[in-house]
Design a protein around this motif. Structure first.
Motif, PDB file in Angstrom:
ATOM      1  N   THR A   1       4.271  -3.687  22.944  1.00  0.00           N
ATOM      2  CA  THR A   1       4.525  -3.820  24.382  1.00  0.00           C
ATOM      3  C   THR A   1       3.256  -3.416  25.117  1.00  0.00           C
ATOM      4  O   THR A   1       2.694  -2.355  24.873  1.00  0.00           O
ATOM      5  N   PHE A   2       2.835  -4.289  26.023  1.00  0.00           N
ATOM      6  CA  PHE A   2       1.529  -4.134  26.654  1.00  0.00           C
ATOM      7  C   PHE A   2       1.627  -3.705  28.104  1.00  0.00           C
ATOM      8  O   PHE A   2       2.296  -4.349  28.919  1.00  0.00           O
ATOM      9  N   ASP A   3       0.894  -2.637  28.424  1.00  0.00           N
ATOM     10  CA  ASP A   3       0.534  -2.438  29.813  1.00  0.00           C
ATOM     11  C   ASP A   3      -0.288  -3.658  30.239  1.00  0.00           C
ATOM     12  O   ASP A   3      -1.011  -4.239  29.411  1.00  0.00           O
ATOM     13  N   VAL A   4      -0.204  -4.039  31.491  1.00  0.00           N
ATOM     14  CA  VAL A   4      -0.845  -5.293  31.903  1.00  0.00           C
ATOM     15  C   VAL A   4      -2.035  -5.070  32.849  1.00  0.00           C
ATOM     16  O   VAL A   4      -3.160  -5.488  32.563  1.00  0.00           O
ATOM     17  N   PHE A   5      -1.805  -4.406  33.976  1.00  0.00           N
ATOM     18  CA  PHE A   5      -2.883  -4.232  34.966  1.00  0.00           C
ATOM     19  C   PHE A   5      -3.982  -3.348  34.366  1.00  0.00           C
ATOM     20  O   PHE A   5      -3.765  -2.159  34.109  1.00  0.00           O
ATOM     21  N   GLY A   6      -5.145  -3.917  34.153  1.00  0.00           N
ATOM     22  CA  GLY A   6      -6.246  -3.149  33.581  1.00  0.00           C
ATOM     23  C   GLY A   6      -6.353  -3.320  32.083  1.00  0.00           C
ATOM     24  O   GLY A   6      -7.454  -3.446  31.555  1.00  0.00           O
ATOM     25  N   THR A   7      -5.209  -3.354  31.386  1.00  0.00           N
ATOM     26  CA  THR A   7      -5.242  -3.481  29.920  1.00  0.00           C
ATOM     27  C   THR A   7      -5.405  -4.937  29.496  1.00  0.00           C
ATOM     28  O   THR A   7      -6.213  -5.253  28.619  1.00  0.00           O
ATOM     29  N   VAL A   8      -4.642  -5.822  30.128  1.00  0.00           N
ATOM     30  CA  VAL A   8      -4.672  -7.246  29.747  1.00  0.00           C
ATOM     31  C   VAL A   8      -5.442  -8.076  30.779  1.00  0.00           C
ATOM     32  O   VAL A   8      -6.128  -9.030  30.438  1.00  0.00           O
ATOM     33  N   VAL A   9      -5.308  -7.704  32.036  1.00  0.00           N
ATOM     34  CA  VAL A   9      -5.979  -8.474  33.100  1.00  0.00           C
ATOM     35  C   VAL A   9      -6.918  -7.573  33.899  1.00  0.00           C
ATOM     36  O   VAL A   9      -6.723  -6.357  33.995  1.00  0.00           O
ATOM     37  N   ASP A  10      -7.939  -8.227  34.444  1.00  0.00           N
ATOM     38  CA  ASP A  10      -8.976  -7.555  35.229  1.00  0.00           C
ATOM     39  C   ASP A  10      -8.592  -7.652  36.708  1.00  0.00           C
ATOM     40  O   ASP A  10      -9.014  -8.559  37.413  1.00  0.00           O
ATOM     41  N   TRP A  11      -7.754  -6.694  37.154  1.00  0.00           N
ATOM     42  CA  TRP A  11      -7.264  -6.773  38.532  1.00  0.00           C
ATOM     43  C   TRP A  11      -8.419  -6.698  39.531  1.00  0.00           C
ATOM     44  O   TRP A  11      -8.453  -7.425  40.520  1.00  0.00           O
TER      45      TRP A  11
ATOM     46  N   ARG B   1       2.293 -12.202  14.047  1.00  0.00           N
ATOM     47  CA  ARG B   1       2.924 -11.191  13.193  1.00  0.00           C
ATOM     48  C   ARG B   1       3.910 -10.297  13.934  1.00  0.00           C
ATOM     49  O   ARG B   1       4.818  -9.743  13.318  1.00  0.00           O
ATOM     50  N   PHE B   2       3.701 -10.130  15.237  1.00  0.00           N
ATOM     51  CA  PHE B   2       4.525  -9.202  16.021  1.00  0.00           C
ATOM     52  C   PHE B   2       5.164  -9.925  17.202  1.00  0.00           C
ATOM     53  O   PHE B   2       4.638 -10.930  17.680  1.00  0.00           O
ATOM     54  N   ILE B   3       6.256  -9.345  17.695  1.00  0.00           N
ATOM     55  CA  ILE B   3       6.725  -9.712  19.030  1.00  0.00           C
ATOM     56  C   ILE B   3       5.737  -9.110  20.015  1.00  0.00           C
ATOM     57  O   ILE B   3       5.416  -7.911  19.918  1.00  0.00           O
ATOM     58  N   VAL B   4       5.223  -9.916  20.928  1.00  0.00           N
ATOM     59  CA  VAL B   4       4.324  -9.375  21.956  1.00  0.00           C
ATOM     60  C   VAL B   4       5.009  -9.516  23.312  1.00  0.00           C
ATOM     61  O   VAL B   4       5.441 -10.607  23.706  1.00  0.00           O
ATOM     62  N   ALA B   5       5.123  -8.399  23.997  1.00  0.00           N
ATOM     63  CA  ALA B   5       5.835  -8.378  25.278  1.00  0.00           C
ATOM     64  C   ALA B   5       5.028  -7.570  26.284  1.00  0.00           C
ATOM     65  O   ALA B   5       4.245  -6.694  25.910  1.00  0.00           O
ATOM     66  N   THR B   6       5.235  -7.876  27.539  1.00  0.00           N
ATOM     67  CA  THR B   6       4.710  -7.001  28.586  1.00  0.00           C
ATOM     68  C   THR B   6       5.581  -5.744  28.646  1.00  0.00           C
ATOM     69  O   THR B   6       6.756  -5.772  28.281  1.00  0.00           O
ATOM     70  N   LEU B   7       5.006  -4.652  29.111  1.00  0.00           N
ATOM     71  CA  LEU B   7       5.823  -3.525  29.582  1.00  0.00           C
ATOM     72  C   LEU B   7       5.024  -2.901  30.718  1.00  0.00           C
ATOM     73  O   LEU B   7       4.231  -1.983  30.543  1.00  0.00           O
ATOM     74  N   SER B   8       5.244  -3.465  31.866  1.00  0.00           N
ATOM     75  CA  SER B   8       4.413  -3.217  33.038  1.00  0.00           C
ATOM     76  C   SER B   8       5.274  -2.736  34.184  1.00  0.00           C
ATOM     77  O   SER B   8       6.474  -3.014  34.230  1.00  0.00           O
ATOM     78  N   ASN B   9       4.656  -2.046  35.118  1.00  0.00           N
ATOM     79  CA  ASN B   9       5.345  -1.739  36.362  1.00  0.00           C
ATOM     80  C   ASN B   9       5.410  -2.955  37.285  1.00  0.00           C
ATOM     81  O   ASN B   9       6.129  -2.929  38.284  1.00  0.00           O
ATOM     82  N   GLY B  10       4.665  -3.990  36.969  1.00  0.00           N
ATOM     83  CA  GLY B  10       4.775  -5.233  37.734  1.00  0.00           C
ATOM     84  C   GLY B  10       6.166  -5.833  37.570  1.00  0.00           C
ATOM     85  O   GLY B  10       6.787  -5.672  36.519  1.00  0.00           O
ATOM     86  N   ASN B  11       6.633  -6.518  38.596  1.00  0.00           N
ATOM     87  CA  ASN B  11       7.979  -7.080  38.523  1.00  0.00           C
ATOM     88  C   ASN B  11       7.998  -8.363  37.693  1.00  0.00           C
ATOM     89  O   ASN B  11       6.950  -8.921  37.354  1.00  0.00           O
ATOM     90  N   VAL B  12       9.195  -8.785  37.324  1.00  0.00           N
ATOM     91  CA  VAL B  12       9.360  -9.909  36.396  1.00  0.00           C
ATOM     92  C   VAL B  12       8.705 -11.179  36.943  1.00  0.00           C
ATOM     93  O   VAL B  12       8.006 -11.895  36.219  1.00  0.00           O
ATOM     94  N   ALA B  13       8.899 -11.467  38.219  1.00  0.00           N
ATOM     95  CA  ALA B  13       8.327 -12.687  38.798  1.00  0.00           C
ATOM     96  C   ALA B  13       6.801 -12.626  38.746  1.00  0.00           C
ATOM     97  O   ALA B  13       6.131 -13.603  38.387  1.00  0.00           O
TER      98      ALA B  13
END
Lengths: 237, 237
Positions: free
Chosen positions: B10-20, B120-132
């Motif tokens: 489960t990935f943090d998104v802001f900063g970890t995956v994307v360059d806000w 190999r893995f399930i990859v999911a977001t786990l972010s404070n950002g909302n679903v939309a």
């Protein structure tokens, strides 16, 4: 047919996108050969599925607290194993067999149709299946969802209105910007009752060759299609 | 490094995956040219992001009822537009600008790394950002998530324990079968505190060239990686 302004398509899954009956029969026959279980797997599949609406009704009425489909499926399964006189499965084997619902195969048009629709629309599940079930199924069968939405996220089962409205809310959309896609007219009419659009997909074989299914197009649905690839064409994808 | 039994990342998104920061500066400069707004867009981006933790803290403390990030971002934005003396944007333009958070660009390694990990893995977001927000971002930037998980689904913000435990529960997994991936050590330690595994991804440029970020590997994380592609290699993908 009114589709302007539609931004997302939310799909019923069991029966509409995947062939639960054929998948369970196929995997049941494999299990039967491996474990020496000689029963009518089509009857087993039909009775498993038939237990589903009454089990959800117990949750919807409040008789049971919120209970995800994986658990309801297992409750039904245990009764069926007794009824069919199946013995000799370990708990792990029963659990793996219960998770056949995570491995249902798509109808042949589902993946190509969704792939086309995804170019233009957000495509999401909106199923009574739980999030893990839908996620594992998508991974198993290559279903290209943008987002996994489930009754589990609002802890209400379709056709409760909260499921449809909750899906639109999570997508950040107004109800009329969301089109429910299903092979079941009741699901579509419940979605329409709270403002969603509706697309009917005919699945004449959902319940097997001997059960006649109502696949008549209806004028009050926004779209009627023979399958998901035809839906994509009708929606301009 | 202990990764046996991990089934989902489960990935943090802001900063970890994307360059806000880079994304907001780039789109801000475009907006500035189009609308004749001449301000320091890097400062604007930094202050927008700086308003985020205090706004969430108001929700976490109960001062505000549950409020999704899109709405918190807009509250902060309105204050910033005043502070920077920006006038002449219509409500639609403000709304579109607020949704820049739905259009953040991935770091160069994110899509190839996730694509490998997904084998190999399930990859999911786990972010404070909302679903939309997360769904639109994935579609915009081609992020190949199996599942969109968000603080919104449990109506608690990270680092509240319900967010991590709720994600594992929705995936049908035990906490130790889920590995949190983040560029922020506090996020990882909060996940570890409730039993998840932790993978640190260094993002030295998250806050721009003049802000030093702690990217030292830590022995108590299960994995430390320079980026998401290296994480894939270290996890055997």
């Amino acid at each position: 047919m009114s589709i302007s302004g539609v931004k997302a398509l939310t799909f019923d899954v069991f029966g509409t996108v995947v062939d639960w009956r054929g998948s369970i029969i196929r995997e049941g026959e494999q299990l039967g050969r491996a474990k020496g279980i000689d029963i009518d797997w089509a009857d087993f599949a039909d009775r498993w599925r038939a237990g589903y609406a009454p089990a959800m009704a117990r949750v919807r009425s409040g008789e049971l607290p919120w209970t995800r489909i994986d658990v309801l499926h297992r409750m039904i399964l245990y009764g069926l194993l007794d009824d069919f006189g199946v013995t000799g499965l370990s708990e792990d084997e029963k659990d793996r067999w219960n998770r056949v619902w995570h491995r249902l195969a798509p109808w042949p048009d589902s993946v190509p149709g969704l792939t086309r629709l995804r170019q233009r629309f957000i495509v999401a599940t909106l199923s009574n299946g739980n999030v893990a079930l839908l996620t594992n199924m998508a991974k198993h069968s290559g279903l290209p969802w943008d987002c996994i939405l489930s009754a589990e996220l609002v802890r209400r089962y379709k056709p409760d209105p909260e499921t449809y409205l909750g899906a639109a809310d999570l997508l950040g959309l107004r109800p009329e910007e969301v089109m429910m896609v299903a092979a079941h007219k009741g699901d579509l009419r419940s979605a329409q009752a709270v403002g969603l659009r509706a697309a009917f997909v005919a699945r004449p074989d959902e319940f097997g060759p001997s059960v006649e299914v109502d696949v008549t197009p209806e004028a009050d649905f926004d779209v009627n299609a023979a399958d998901i690839e035809e839906l994509a064409i009708k929606l301009g994808c």
